[in-house]
Design a protein around this motif. Structure first.
Motif, PDB file in Angstrom:
ATOM      1  N   MET A   1       0.864  -1.182  -0.188  1.00  0.00           N
ATOM      2  CA  MET A   1       0.015  -0.116   0.203  1.00  0.00           C
ATOM      3  C   MET A   1       0.781   1.270  -0.021  1.00  0.00           C
ATOM      4  SD  MET A   1      -3.192   0.943   2.671  1.00  0.00           S
ATOM      5  CE  MET A   1      -2.107   1.155   3.925  1.00  0.00           C
ATOM      6  N   MET A   2       0.590   2.179  -0.662  1.00  0.00           N
ATOM      7  CA  MET A   2       1.248   3.592  -0.821  1.00  0.00           C
ATOM      8  C   MET A   2       1.190   4.363   0.155  1.00  0.00           C
ATOM      9  SD  MET A   2       0.404   4.537  -4.809  1.00  0.00           S
ATOM     10  CE  MET A   2       1.586   6.154  -4.713  1.00  0.00           C
ATOM     11  N   SER A   3       2.364   5.015   0.763  1.00  0.00           N
ATOM     12  CA  SER A   3       2.251   5.613   1.647  1.00  0.00           C
ATOM     13  C   SER A   3       1.622   7.308   1.470  1.00  0.00           C
ATOM     14  CB  SER A   3       3.776   6.217   2.291  1.00  0.00           C
ATOM     15  OG  SER A   3       4.297   4.934   2.623  1.00  0.00           O
ATOM     16  N   HIS A   4       0.940   7.660   2.304  1.00  0.00           N
ATOM     17  CA  HIS A   4       0.203   8.761   2.132  1.00  0.00           C
ATOM     18  C   HIS A   4       1.248  10.023   2.766  1.00  0.00           C
ATOM     19  CE1 HIS A   4      -2.815  12.092   1.960  1.00  0.00           C
ATOM     20  NE2 HIS A   4      -2.444  12.452   3.473  1.00  0.00           N
ATOM     21  N   PHE A   5       1.554  10.811   2.006  1.00  0.00           N
ATOM     22  CA  PHE A   5       2.396  12.324   2.207  1.00  0.00           C
ATOM     23  C   PHE A   5       1.366  13.139   2.671  1.00  0.00           C
ATOM     24  CE2 PHE A   5       5.614   9.925  -0.525  1.00  0.00           C
ATOM     25  CZ  PHE A   5       6.430   9.637   0.624  1.00  0.00           C
ATOM     26  N   PRO A   6       1.669  13.991   3.566  1.00  0.00           N
ATOM     27  CA  PRO A   6       0.908  15.109   4.044  1.00  0.00           C
ATOM     28  C   PRO A   6       1.105  16.267   2.892  1.00  0.00           C
ATOM     29  CG  PRO A   6       2.772  15.124   5.403  1.00  0.00           C
ATOM     30  CD  PRO A   6       2.770  13.899   4.815  1.00  0.00           C
ATOM     31  N   ASP A   7      -0.109  17.232   2.802  1.00  0.00           N
ATOM     32  CA  ASP A   7       0.059  18.165   1.773  1.00  0.00           C
ATOM     33  C   ASP A   7       1.310  19.075   1.806  1.00  0.00           C
ATOM     34  OD1 ASP A   7      -2.529  16.964   0.889  1.00  0.00           O
ATOM     35  OD2 ASP A   7      -3.640  18.428   2.057  1.00  0.00           O
ATOM     36  N   LEU A   8       1.610  19.216   3.047  1.00  0.00           N
ATOM     37  CA  LEU A   8       2.412  20.448   3.121  1.00  0.00           C
ATOM     38  C   LEU A   8       3.228  20.416   4.616  1.00  0.00           C
ATOM     39  CD1 LEU A   8       3.615  23.555   2.261  1.00  0.00           C
ATOM     40  CD2 LEU A   8       1.578  24.232   3.632  1.00  0.00           C
ATOM     41  N   VAL A   9       4.657  20.777   4.450  1.00  0.00           N
ATOM     42  CA  VAL A   9       5.296  20.872   5.708  1.00  0.00           C
ATOM     43  C   VAL A   9       5.840  22.253   5.845  1.00  0.00           C
ATOM     44  CG1 VAL A   9       7.370  20.004   7.155  1.00  0.00           C
ATOM     45  CG2 VAL A   9       5.473  18.539   6.212  1.00  0.00           C
ATOM     46  N   ILE A  10       5.708  22.998   6.913  1.00  0.00           N
ATOM     47  CA  ILE A  10       6.507  24.198   7.017  1.00  0.00           C
ATOM     48  C   ILE A  10       7.782  23.860   7.918  1.00  0.00           C
ATOM     49  CG2 ILE A  10       6.366  26.664   7.761  1.00  0.00           C
ATOM     50  CD1 ILE A  10       3.250  26.219   7.422  1.00  0.00           C
ATOM     51  N   ALA A  11       8.737  23.893   7.643  1.00  0.00           N
ATOM     52  CA  ALA A  11       9.925  23.391   8.153  1.00  0.00           C
ATOM     53  C   ALA A  11      10.783  24.445   9.059  1.00  0.00           C
ATOM     54  CB  ALA A  11      10.782  22.254   7.153  1.00  0.00           C
ATOM     55  N   ASN A  12      11.400  24.070  10.043  1.00  0.00           N
ATOM     56  CA  ASN A  12      12.471  24.902  10.809  1.00  0.00           C
ATOM     57  C   ASN A  12      11.939  26.249  11.235  1.00  0.00           C
ATOM     58  OD1 ASN A  12      14.258  22.794  10.002  1.00  0.00           O
ATOM     59  ND2 ASN A  12      14.194  23.357   8.040  1.00  0.00           N
ATOM     60  N   GLY A  13      10.563  26.467  11.378  1.00  0.00           N
ATOM     61  CA  GLY A  13      10.303  27.635  11.701  1.00  0.00           C
ATOM     62  C   GLY A  13      10.356  27.760  13.253  1.00  0.00           C
ATOM     63  N   THR A  14      10.211  29.198  13.652  1.00  0.00           N
ATOM     64  CA  THR A  14       9.843  29.466  15.075  1.00  0.00           C
ATOM     65  C   THR A  14       8.209  29.751  15.115  1.00  0.00           C
ATOM     66  OG1 THR A  14      11.930  30.238  15.605  1.00  0.00           O
ATOM     67  CG2 THR A  14      10.190  30.786  17.131  1.00  0.00           C
ATOM     68  N   VAL A  15       7.332  28.756  15.604  1.00  0.00           N
ATOM     69  CA  VAL A  15       5.942  28.872  15.645  1.00  0.00           C
ATOM     70  C   VAL A  15       5.701  29.736  17.264  1.00  0.00           C
ATOM     71  CG1 VAL A  15       3.791  27.853  16.148  1.00  0.00           C
ATOM     72  CG2 VAL A  15       5.502  26.685  14.614  1.00  0.00           C
ATOM     73  N   VAL A  16       5.051  30.940  16.814  1.00  0.00           N
ATOM     74  CA  VAL A  16       4.585  31.932  17.675  1.00  0.00           C
ATOM     75  C   VAL A  16       3.098  32.044  17.890  1.00  0.00           C
ATOM     76  CG1 VAL A  16       4.753  34.318  18.310  1.00  0.00           C
ATOM     77  CG2 VAL A  16       6.741  33.154  17.040  1.00  0.00           C
ATOM     78  N   ASN A  17       2.316  31.624  19.100  1.00  0.00           N
ATOM     79  CA  ASN A  17       1.300  31.799  19.517  1.00  0.00           C
ATOM     80  C   ASN A  17       1.100  32.930  20.386  1.00  0.00           C
ATOM     81  OD1 ASN A  17      -0.496  29.725  17.926  1.00  0.00           O
ATOM     82  ND2 ASN A  17       0.841  28.251  19.035  1.00  0.00           N
ATOM     83  N   SER A  18      -0.175  33.332  20.823  1.00  0.00           N
ATOM     84  CA  SER A  18      -0.387  34.454  21.710  1.00  0.00           C
ATOM     85  C   SER A  18       0.386  33.756  23.106  1.00  0.00           C
ATOM     86  CB  SER A  18      -1.520  34.805  21.804  1.00  0.00           C
ATOM     87  OG  SER A  18      -2.469  33.536  22.401  1.00  0.00           O
ATOM     88  N   PHE A  19       0.532  32.792  23.329  1.00  0.00           N
ATOM     89  CA  PHE A  19       0.969  32.070  24.661  1.00  0.00           C
ATOM     90  C   PHE A  19       2.095  31.481  24.795  1.00  0.00           C
ATOM     91  CE2 PHE A  19      -1.712  29.048  22.267  1.00  0.00           C
ATOM     92  CZ  PHE A  19      -0.947  27.983  22.099  1.00  0.00           C
ATOM     93  N   GLY A  20       3.019  31.726  23.683  1.00  0.00           N
ATOM     94  CA  GLY A  20       4.344  31.250  23.725  1.00  0.00           C
ATOM     95  C   GLY A  20       4.889  30.949  22.311  1.00  0.00           C
ATOM     96  N   ARG A  21       5.932  30.414  22.190  1.00  0.00           N
ATOM     97  CA  ARG A  21       6.722  30.108  21.053  1.00  0.00           C
ATOM     98  C   ARG A  21       7.689  28.805  21.178  1.00  0.00           C
ATOM     99  NH1 ARG A  21      10.404  34.904  19.674  1.00  0.00           N
ATOM    100  NH2 ARG A  21       8.610  36.230  20.165  1.00  0.00           N
ATOM    101  N   GLN A  22       7.732  28.220  20.015  1.00  0.00           N
ATOM    102  CA  GLN A  22       8.570  26.775  19.930  1.00  0.00           C
ATOM    103  C   GLN A  22       9.066  26.522  18.469  1.00  0.00           C
ATOM    104  OE1 GLN A  22       4.568  24.353  20.202  1.00  0.00           O
ATOM    105  NE2 GLN A  22       6.244  22.909  19.892  1.00  0.00           N
TER     106      GLN A  22
END
Length: 472
Positions: A1-22
């Motif tokens: 069975m073929m593997s399913h790849f996700p549509d998109l990856v945003i790589a190596n960024g700093t995710v910033v929410n209102s409550f913090g970052r990672q």
């Protein structure tokens, strides 16, 4: 069975929410965020990968106060949903909230919303709606019930503009009661009509009624008195209340004091009120700044910006109204007959970021709170305003160091000017992802077509009971 790849990856960024970052990789599939992976882990395979190294990844903007294809008297804004939603995406906003305001006495609140909902099928980004009530009659409770069933859980009322959009005190109080019953939110344009009318008439009698005098015809006192009166009605009825486009620190302080007493009350301001002062009405092009409330003096602007930096203001919205200069210039001799409102959906991100972070010393988290997270949560928009698993893949790869000078003619809002013309601003989107699709990148804008969805909103208290993501 073929593997399913996700549509998109945003790589190596700093995710910033209102409550913090990672530091993280954001995995997107089927229009939603499916995983956040620590940036130390390998980048997973995907149909498309976007490298966000050195950039911030923030939630797509939510503009809770836009006027699209708005008819006010004999004036109609020149935009449509295709134009305004495209401009929103150019500016990092992925959800707009418009108003169904009856254009005349023959159009009911329900009809006004249903008309906007039909027009919104041309939108390139997601759309939610506010209702509006001008005159109370026995059908209004039923109409508000129908709006709630449609997913429209807020109603805007004006305390000024007699003879057109103004709702009297009886109407405001009765609608507030209904919004409590329907778990909704009351929006208020707060300016004391008697003071505004008298002040404007006094200026007209003295021959000082042209656009260069606009700021003198609508004093800050009128706004603050109206906020105080409306808060009293909200306290009496127990209604949550949201004040649009607050332009004075006094108005914000009244809301802060009400919240300290336990009221559910919220303050919105707009980019122009924390950036421009009333000297613009002495400029060569005062018609560029015709809006209500008007710009305030420099000391007031500075104090308002302090309230924004302190967290006392909950959202920054554009109050986008797309008139052009030919419409603005028809009656510059008399502000009573001019169309008021400014184009701003596309410039909300850099103007707000520059005012709050660059100039006032706020954090990027503070910016995300007023640009996206706050408007999403207060307006009970499911799936919006947070970069987290299960949320909509509305994302901006954001460059806080990017500097550009505003050229109104090069913007995409369907008009021929910007009130921020010539200003150099920090903080622009590098990549914009809407519903999991890259619509803006280094190659330019990629029109997704009329794919914007109508977002049915949750009830106000229902949404507030949904737990927020736990900070990483």
């Amino acid at each position: 069975m073929m593997s399913h790849f996700p549509d998109l990856v945003i790589a190596n960024g700093t995710v910033v929410n209102s409550f913090g970052r990672q530091a993280a990789h954001v995995v997107v599939d089927g229009g939603r965020i499916t995983r956040l992976l620590d940036a130390q882990e390998p980048v997973p395979a995907a149909v498309r990968t976007v490298d966000a190294a050195g950039m911030l990844v923030i939630p797509g903007g939510v503009d809770g106060h836009c006027h699209v294809a708005q008819v006010t008297g004999r004036f109609r804004t020149l935009d449509d949903y295709a134009t305004t939603s495209t401009a929103a995406l150019w500016g990092g906003t992925t959800t707009i909230v418009d108003f169904g305001i009856p254009r005349d006495a023959q159009e009911t609140p329900l009809d006004a919303v249903l008309n906007k909902k039909r027009l919104a099928t041309e939108s390139r980004c997601d759309v939610a709606l506010h209702g509006s009530v001008i005159t109370w009659d026995e059908t209004v409770p039923w109409q508000l019930e129908q709006l709630a069933e449609e997913g429209v859980r807020s109603v805007k009322m004006y305390t000024t503009n007699r003879g057109s959009t103004m709702a009297d005190g009886d109407t405001i109080l009765k609608v507030m009661r209904e919004m409590v019953r329907l778990d909704g939110l009351t929006y208020i344009h707060a300016e004391h009509d008697a003071i505004i009318t008298d002040c404007t008439e006094q200026h007209a009698t003295d021959g000082r009624i042209g656009i260069e005098h606009l700021h003198r015809t609508r004093p800050g006192l009128a706004e603050e008195i109206s906020v105080k009166e409306t808060l009293a009605m909200a306290e009496y009825t127990g209604a949550p209340v949201y004040f649009v486009h607050q332009s004075t620190p006094g108005a914000v302080d009244l809301v802060t004091a009400a919240r300290e007493r336990g009221l559910e009350a919220f303050s919105e301001t707009c980019p122009h009120y924390v950036t421009l002062d009333d000297t613009v009405y002495g400029s060569h092009f005062p018609e560029w700044y015709a809006c209500c409330p008007p710009m305030r003096d420099a000391r007031t602007v500075a104090a308002l910006k302090e309230r924004l930096a302190s967290g006392a203001i909950h959202t920054v919205s554009s109050d986008h109204s797309c008139y052009d200069l030919s419409q603005k210039r028809e009656r510059t001799d008399d502000v009573r007959f001019m169309p008021h409102g400014l184009p701003g959906v596309e410039t909300r991100m850099p103007v707000s970021f520059t005012a709050l972070v660059t100039e006032a010393g706020g954090s990027v988290e503070d910016f995300v709170a007023v640009f996206s997270a706050g408007p999403a949560r207060i307006n009970a928009l499911p799936g919006k305003g947070v970069v987290a698993e299960g949320f909509d893949a509305d994302l901006v790869i954001f460059d806080p160091a990017a500097k550009r000078t505003v050229d109104g003619g090069a913007l995409h809002m369907g008009t021929d000017f910007s009130p921020f013309e010539g200003k150099t601003l920090n903080g622009w989107p590098a990549v914009v992802i809407s519903a999991g699709v890259v619509v803006l990148d280094e190659a330019g804008f990629h029109d997704p077509g009329p794919v914007g969805r109508f977002v049915a909103r949750n009830g106000f208290t229902e949404h507030r009971s949904i737990p927020a993501p736990i900070p990483a």
